[in-house]
Motif scaffolding. Structure first.
Motif, PDB file in Angstrom:
ATOM      1  N   ARG A   9      -7.497  -7.325  -0.738  1.00  0.00           N
ATOM      2  CA  ARG A   9      -7.399  -5.868  -0.637  1.00  0.00           C
ATOM      3  C   ARG A   9      -8.665  -5.235  -1.174  1.00  0.00           C
ATOM      4  O   ARG A   9      -9.269  -5.726  -2.106  1.00  0.00           O
ATOM      5  CB  ARG A   9      -6.240  -5.350  -1.489  1.00  0.00           C
TER       6      ARG A   9
ATOM      7  N   GLU B  74       0.794  -1.226   0.000  1.00  0.00           N
ATOM      8  CA  GLU B  74       0.000   0.000   0.000  1.00  0.00           C
ATOM      9  C   GLU B  74       0.830   1.282   0.000  1.00  0.00           C
ATOM     10  O   GLU B  74       0.349   2.320  -0.416  1.00  0.00           O
ATOM     11  CB  GLU B  74      -0.949   0.015   1.200  1.00  0.00           C
TER      12      GLU B  74
ATOM     13  N   ILE C 190      -6.440   1.031   5.825  1.00  0.00           N
ATOM     14  CA  ILE C 190      -5.425   1.755   5.056  1.00  0.00           C
ATOM     15  C   ILE C 190      -5.627   3.242   5.265  1.00  0.00           C
ATOM     16  O   ILE C 190      -6.726   3.769   5.045  1.00  0.00           O
ATOM     17  CB  ILE C 190      -5.522   1.425   3.552  1.00  0.00           C
TER      18      ILE C 190
END
Length: 139
Positions: free
Chosen positions: A104, A73, A132
């Protein structure tokens, strides 16, 4: 281990962490989507039975998943949940944790980490969900 500039930055960010240093983590391998961490068993990480404390396993597994997620990421991640299964006690040597990405989305990443002793016996397994961070600042 030769790392790209981005992965070198990830490695440096993690290895500068006081927790990383306290636990004695060493990075054995890092590529996008995969990591292998080593944690020597030390007196300071033992439980009352003289084996590696479950919290030490948890810290190793969480960190292996975190650095693996960050390698993909390139953003800070926050653990939102984590399950651990403990299989074997370890009282000497080192424990290795291998992290990998399971799935993801735009805001979440699910990772897995498996921990092994020096004889390659699986000693613990974990799956974790990580949020995230899309903030402009790169912590």
């Amino acid at each position: 281990m030769k790392l790209s500039k981005e992965l070198q930055e990830v490695q440096e960010k993690f290895s500068e962490s006081p927790f990383w240093q306290t636990m004695g983590f060493e990075l054995d391998h890092l590529e996008e989507g995969k990591s292998i961490l080593k944690m020597p068993v030390s007196k300071g990480l033992e439980n009352v039975l003289g084996t590696l404390h479950g919290g030490a396993y948890a810290g190793l597994l969480d960190t292996a998943m975190g650095i693996t997620g960050r390698s993909v990421e390139k953003q800070p991640l926050v653990t939102i949940d984590m399950t651990i299964h403990y299989f074997r006690a370890v009282s000497e040597g080192a424990v290795y944790a291998e992290g990998k990405v399971l799935s993801r989305s735009s805001s979440l990443i699910t990772l897995e980490a498996k921990a092994y002793d020096e004889s390659n016996n699986m000693v613990a397994h974990s799956v974790g969900g990580f949020k995230i961070s899309r903030k402009a600042s790169q912590r």
